[in-house]
Design a protein around this motif. Sequence first.
Motif, mmCIF file in Angstrom:
data_model
loop_
_atom_site.group_PDB
_atom_site.id
_atom_site.type_symbol
_atom_site.label_atom_id
_atom_site.label_comp_id
_atom_site.label_asym_id
_atom_site.label_seq_id
_atom_site.Cartn_x
_atom_site.Cartn_y
_atom_site.Cartn_z
ATOM 1 N N VAL A 22 0.814 -1.207 0.000
ATOM 2 C CA VAL A 22 0.000 0.000 0.000
ATOM 3 C C VAL A 22 0.853 1.265 0.000
ATOM 4 N N ILE A 23 2.037 1.200 0.611
ATOM 5 C CA ILE A 23 2.895 2.392 0.625
ATOM 6 C C ILE A 23 3.365 2.716 -0.785
ATOM 7 N N ARG A 24 3.780 1.695 -1.513
ATOM 8 C CA ARG A 24 4.197 1.915 -2.898
ATOM 9 C C ARG A 24 3.037 2.463 -3.725
ATOM 10 N N ARG A 25 1.843 1.906 -3.518
ATOM 11 C CA ARG A 25 0.673 2.384 -4.255
ATOM 12 C C ARG A 25 0.389 3.843 -3.942
ATOM 13 N N GLY A 26 0.484 4.193 -2.668
ATOM 14 C CA GLY A 26 0.245 5.576 -2.281
ATOM 15 C C GLY A 26 1.255 6.524 -2.881
ATOM 16 N N ARG A 27 2.510 6.105 -2.949
ATOM 17 C CA ARG A 27 3.549 6.952 -3.539
ATOM 18 C C ARG A 27 3.354 7.088 -5.038
ATOM 19 N N GLU A 28 3.055 5.975 -5.714
ATOM 20 C CA GLU A 28 2.880 6.011 -7.174
ATOM 21 C C GLU A 28 1.680 6.854 -7.583
ATOM 22 N N ASN A 29 0.657 6.901 -6.721
ATOM 23 C CA ASN A 29 -0.551 7.678 -7.026
ATOM 24 C C ASN A 29 -0.507 9.079 -6.437
ATOM 25 N N SER A 30 0.673 9.478 -5.971
ATOM 26 C CA SER A 30 0.880 10.830 -5.424
ATOM 27 C C SER A 30 -0.055 11.141 -4.264
ATOM 28 N N LEU A 31 -0.363 10.108 -3.472
ATOM 29 C CA LEU A 31 -1.178 10.289 -2.275
ATOM 30 C C LEU A 31 -0.298 10.423 -1.038
ATOM 31 N N VAL A 32 0.891 9.852 -1.136
ATOM 32 C CA VAL A 32 1.844 9.873 -0.037
ATOM 33 C C VAL A 32 3.228 10.195 -0.593
ATOM 34 N N GLU A 33 3.946 11.043 0.106
ATOM 35 C CA GLU A 33 5.329 11.336 -0.259
ATOM 36 C C GLU A 33 6.213 11.076 0.953
ATOM 37 N N ILE A 34 7.321 10.377 0.728
ATOM 38 C CA ILE A 34 8.232 10.035 1.823
ATOM 39 C C ILE A 34 9.622 10.569 1.496
ATOM 40 N N ARG A 35 10.128 11.387 2.405
ATOM 41 C CA ARG A 35 11.461 11.967 2.235
ATOM 42 C C ARG A 35 12.322 11.550 3.424
ATOM 43 N N VAL A 36 13.525 11.077 3.158
ATOM 44 C CA VAL A 36 14.428 10.605 4.204
ATOM 45 C C VAL A 36 15.622 11.552 4.292
ATOM 46 N N HIS A 37 15.940 11.968 5.519
ATOM 47 C CA HIS A 37 16.993 12.960 5.737
ATOM 48 C C HIS A 37 18.066 12.389 6.663
ATOM 49 N N ASP A 38 19.319 12.558 6.271
ATOM 50 C CA ASP A 38 20.442 12.116 7.073
ATOM 51 C C ASP A 38 20.708 13.154 8.164
ATOM 52 N N LEU A 39 20.565 12.745 9.418
ATOM 53 C CA LEU A 39 20.757 13.679 10.530
ATOM 54 C C LEU A 39 22.153 14.304 10.508
ATOM 55 N N ARG A 40 23.140 13.571 10.038
ATOM 56 C CA ARG A 40 24.505 14.089 10.019
ATOM 57 C C ARG A 40 24.659 15.275 9.061
ATOM 58 N N SER A 41 23.722 15.416 8.144
ATOM 59 C CA SER A 41 23.778 16.556 7.223
ATOM 60 C C SER A 41 23.459 17.871 7.923
ATOM 61 N N PHE A 42 22.941 17.781 9.134
ATOM 62 C CA PHE A 42 22.535 18.983 9.862
ATOM 63 C C PHE A 42 23.487 19.287 11.021
ATOM 64 N N THR A 43 24.676 18.686 10.997
ATOM 65 C CA THR A 43 25.689 18.988 12.003
ATOM 66 C C THR A 43 26.573 20.127 11.511
ATOM 67 N N SER A 44 27.352 20.706 12.410
ATOM 68 C CA SER A 44 28.171 21.863 12.054
ATOM 69 C C SER A 44 29.670 21.640 12.252
ATOM 70 N N ASP A 45 30.061 20.448 12.736
ATOM 71 C CA ASP A 45 31.485 20.184 12.937
ATOM 72 C C ASP A 45 31.996 19.226 11.866
ATOM 73 N N ARG A 46 33.291 19.178 11.685
ATOM 74 C CA ARG A 46 33.850 18.388 10.589
ATOM 75 C C ARG A 46 33.696 16.882 10.809
ATOM 76 N N HIS A 47 33.461 16.461 12.048
ATOM 77 C CA HIS A 47 33.253 15.045 12.332
ATOM 78 C C HIS A 47 31.777 14.638 12.200
ATOM 79 N N ARG A 48 30.923 15.610 11.926
ATOM 80 C CA ARG A 48 29.471 15.360 11.773
ATOM 81 C C ARG A 48 28.919 14.653 13.015
#
Length: 238
Positions: A22-48
């Motif tokens: 059902v998740i795939r169906r919802g995404r294909e029919n533009s009923l559901v959108e899922i975006r995944v974000h890497d938490l390390r992309s929101f760090t401010s130091d060089r070691h993330r």
Amino acid sequence: MLGFDIVTIFPEFFKGPFDFGVIRRGRENSLVEIRVHDLRSFTSDRHRTVDDRPFGGGEGMVFKPEPIFKAVETVRNNQRAEVVVLSAGGRKFSQGEALRLSKSEQVILVCGRYEGIDERVVEHLATAEISIGDFILSGGEIAAAVVVDAVTRYVPGVVGKEESILRDSFSDPGVETQLVEHPHYTRPAEFRGWQAPEVLISGDHEAVRKWRYEAALKKTQRNRPDLLADQAALRCEI
């Protein structure tokens, strides 16, 4: 459209779970959108760096508040968005909570790891702290997949026969007595000497309805007596 934003340190985890059913169906029919974000992309130091030692001592590491606040404030569309922290210390996830979240335009899921998340995230950023059960997982990623699946089923148009949702276990959070779903049988009517209940083959719809209720009650008493105990306690309080 319902949008999910998942904040995690393991974005690769979600490459498979949302490509089926059902998740795939919802995404294909533009009923559901899922975006995944890497938490390390929101760090401010060089070691993330996303975690640090807990104040007061103790084992393990704790997620720092800064990256999570930055991540949520970056992806959040507006203040009406649901921000859900997935945590063993949260309130237990339920069908009622799935229905409530399905009415949102955006659900942001923050996946915990290690010993937990700085409590200031829960107190000042999250709209809900949720646990999917009384057990410990390595992280919130599996829990996030569970929440997305349960919530997506309520999005109109995702499930082929929407009336089938109403027959699921826990499908009506407002009923006085919450029961698990009744047992199911299909062809063949006899399998290895075990016969499907005659009433289900009788064509008597009223008899079938009565049997299903009684069978659901028996199954609830056997597998989830806590549901009946909770309802009895509630009636006593009233």
